[in-house]
Design an enzyme around this catalytic site. Structure first.
Site, PDB file in Angstrom:
ATOM      1  N   ASP A 199     -24.600  84.668  98.779  1.00  0.00           N
ATOM      2  CA  ASP A 199     -25.090  83.293  98.737  1.00  0.00           C
ATOM      3  C   ASP A 199     -24.165  82.432  97.865  1.00  0.00           C
ATOM      4  O   ASP A 199     -23.782  81.329  98.242  1.00  0.00           O
ATOM      5  CB  ASP A 199     -26.526  83.291  98.181  1.00  0.00           C
ATOM      6  CG  ASP A 199     -27.066  81.894  97.967  1.00  0.00           C
ATOM      7  OD1 ASP A 199     -27.566  81.301  98.933  1.00  0.00           O
ATOM      8  OD2 ASP A 199     -26.979  81.390  96.828  1.00  0.00           O
ATOM      9  N   LYS A 203     -21.660  79.205  98.936  1.00  0.00           N
ATOM     10  CA  LYS A 203     -21.667  77.893  98.277  1.00  0.00           C
ATOM     11  C   LYS A 203     -20.295  77.529  97.723  1.00  0.00           C
ATOM     12  O   LYS A 203     -19.849  76.389  97.859  1.00  0.00           O
ATOM     13  CB  LYS A 203     -22.715  77.890  97.164  1.00  0.00           C
ATOM     14  CG  LYS A 203     -24.155  77.967  97.691  1.00  0.00           C
ATOM     15  CD  LYS A 203     -25.113  78.222  96.531  1.00  0.00           C
ATOM     16  CE  LYS A 203     -26.559  78.309  96.985  1.00  0.00           C
ATOM     17  NZ  LYS A 203     -27.421  78.854  95.914  1.00  0.00           N
TER      18      LYS A 203
END
Lengths: 433, 433
Positions: A199, A203
């Site tokens: 994750d 980003k």
């Protein structure tokens, strides 16, 4: 002000948060009254919901909203990758701008999505996809555009920061803390994407594309999670004046190849000096430090996830689109749109230079620190500190913190240390900033 | 991209910084190449300058740039109030958008300037006027617009933060540290505006207007500076777990009068717990915490002044205007423009509620803490701590920290304490958060 008519796809945590803002009795800017929900597409209309909806807003088929000439903007908050990608692309092709909170889709298909938006004269806005409520995408597209961005380093995953904060404060081990985080709703049932660092890699990939202007090959981002973190490493780090945080790091590199900008990008658990501004970022909060020229260093800090903060970012993106609706639609706003303007590439892992932390379990024999020191010296690895910390049953734990060194030299040293007869195990390795 | 032709008025620290960005060999976004300097107005063309200028950019008369049909945007970085106000207003009336770094003018004449811009279908952008390089004006106008802003509290004056940081780190007194700051160029020859808090009051006034949407009566902001700070207070604060910072505070109040929003706004030296995110903001850095619903708490941190950071903010404002030039000029972008949308008023000083720190010099007699405690109790002032800290020559210093209490009740208590025969002097009073 012209009304902005939106179709929302998905009605989970973020979708409900958006509905709540738009129906809020809070004292909001009058411009928000001009956003109108045309419909909300959900999998199951008849599911029992705790949020009471006005009129008959729920529909089954998201593609109905995309086809509806009444809808100006599609808000994709359903999550997932394949169907979400299809919905975003079809919306853009139908000349509807899109707001999305979906970092996985943007990190994987950003190139295709950005260029489809440009080709169709519409926008795709992604503030909610990175760091929840913290304004970071918009500053990169606007306020910071007068700068050369040199480096970004951040705590950009709330779940892992919650776990590491708990482990550090309560001297609890990883497995127990993960279970607690799941119980409290801060970690998902399948926590892989968070705890393995994917994750955060999604980003930092999105942020790097915006900051440096080139397409990032998402799969080349060297990614380590927190699932191997031993409470011992946290204790030792604390003793030596550091906190351990999962960092996402992205830096411009001096050596460019064929006009393609070299970037040093990685995600990994790292030691941060306690006096560093990122060291006090606790719990589910996120923060990102940006070093730019001539600006210097700024930090943006705030809630990295959650229904309210993420929905606030979605709604501010909708406002940006609403204001663009009133304009001559033939001209694209260059600060609202995004196009790659150059080539970038990620340098190979063995070219990455960084400071390292190493914990070595070995026999408690007097010469071993010297031998380890010699190996590093021979390989041109400069050491900041080397400390023997714990000894029991003839065994000792030695912690080494290096100065900045290339991964290549460091890995060579590690191999040689591992081959020492006194060394039982290299128990852990972390980055340092 | 359409060229954006700018006229710069003033060529001091900020003006030079702008020139440097626009002529920079840095790796900047290609959009910056479309900004063209038509002329730079200065008082004395023949003055010797360390920045070498291309062509014959310097001119004497700023009004020539305003009249020049070739100029799209006027950049006012001359400082001062009266002439700057005239230049801004005349530019707007000539239908040229304005970028300014001038907080004094905006804090005093914002109303007149904003409405003149709106009337003439142009913009006035002010990112550089508050907190140098930190993006704060744009987030208030865009990203945060989906929220109800509840509170802003910040360290927004670099000079005083430099002085307080030095005093705290080096146990140096105020006068000596001010002299050092002047020598290093962090304080002006006449430091009044900074050290007496007026600069911070200008800035919190501008931020409050943007956040709450109503005109602020700048002169009603209760303002105290750091010129009365005794090194003793910093020492005692540190001992009790606090740092002292000059804070600017602005909060929405529950009680509104005739639909006018009540605001609690003040500037003053304040005790901050060392664990608070603002406590680690040191030197000339600035930071502002914003509490909003549903967003929660975010903090924006960075360099509060300086040529590079301030110029970066000016140039990002120019980019915003450049992108608006390509649009249908009959429609005004509601996120770029600013208009008041409601009435606000500042509550009276005696209605302000806050925590207080009080240092009392008195006779070292056993009953005095009890008597002071009694007076606060009788006046309904709840106490967090009361400590006797220093005693010499029959005298004692007592430090009291209260819970949140109205200024009215606190002032009444102070008067009664002052009247106690054992009390020699109330040596200092500060706010706490």
């Amino acid at each position: 002000m012209q009304k902005c008519k939106i179709g929302i796809i998905g009605f989970g945590t973020v979708g409900k948060g958006i509905y709540k803002i738009l129906k809020s009795k809070n004292d909001l800017h009058p411009i928000l009254k001009d956003i109108e929900i045309v419909g909300i597409a959900v999998k199951n209309i008849n599911k029992k919901r705790d949020t009471k909806l006005e009129n008959n807003l729920l529909i089954n088929d998201p593609y109905e909203l995309i086809k509806d000439p009444n809808v100006d903007v599609i808000v994709e908050v359903m999550g997932g990758t394949d169907i979400a990608r299809d919905i975003i692309l079809k919306s853009l092709k139908a000349r509807k701008s899109v707001v999305t909170a979906n970092k996985a889709v943007i990190a994987r298909y950003g190139n295709e999505i950005y260029s489809t938006a440009a080709k169709n004269g519409v926008y795709v806005l992604t503030e909610a996809a990175v760091c929840g409520g913290i304004p970071i995408i918009e500053p990169l597209k606007r306020s910071l555009k007068s700068n050369q961005i040199n480096k970004m380093v951040g705590i950009i995953n709330g779940t892992t920061n919650f776990i590491l904060t708990k482990m550090s404060n309560e001297k609890a081990d990883y497995e127990a803390t993960l279970k607690l985080a799941q119980k409290l709703g801060f970690a998902e049932f399948d926590p892989t994407a968070d705890v393995e660092g994917h994750d955060a890699a999604d980003k930092i990939s999105i942020l790097s594309e915006l900051a440096f202007g080139g397409k990032i090959n998402r799969v080349s981002i060297s990614t380590e999670g927190i699932n191997q973190i031993d409470i011992k490493d946290i204790e030792y780090a604390n003793k030596l004046g550091f906190e351990i945080k999962l960092l996402a790091f992205s830096e411009r590199n001096a050596i460019n190849i064929n006009d393609s900008l070299s970037l040093n990008i990685w995600v990994g658990p790292s030691l941060i000096p306690k006096s560093h501004p990122l060291a006090t970022v606790d719990g589910v909060n996120n923060a990102i430090l940006i070093d730019a020229d001539p600006l210097g260093e700024i930090m943006l800090y705030g809630p990295g996830a959650g229904s309210g903060p993420t929905a606030a970012s979605v709604v501010s993106d909708i406002l940006n689109l609403q204001s663009s609706l009133t304009k001559d639609t033939k001209s694209i706003d260059p600060l609202l749109s995004f196009n790659f303007w150059r080539d970038c590439h990620i340098i190979e892992s063995n070219q990455i230079s960084k400071k390292n932390y190493l914990r070595i379990i070995c026999l408690d024999s007097p010469g071993v620190i010297g031998k380890i020191g010699d190996i590093f010296g021979k390989n041109d690895v400069s050491i900041e500190s080397i400390v023997q910390l714990d000894a029991s049953q003839n065994k000792a734990e030695i912690v080494v913190i290096t100065h900045e060194v290339s991964n290549g030299k460091f890995e060579k040293s590690k191999k040689e240390i591992n081959a020492l007869s006194e060394v039982e195990l290299i128990a852990s390795q972390l980055s340092c900033i």
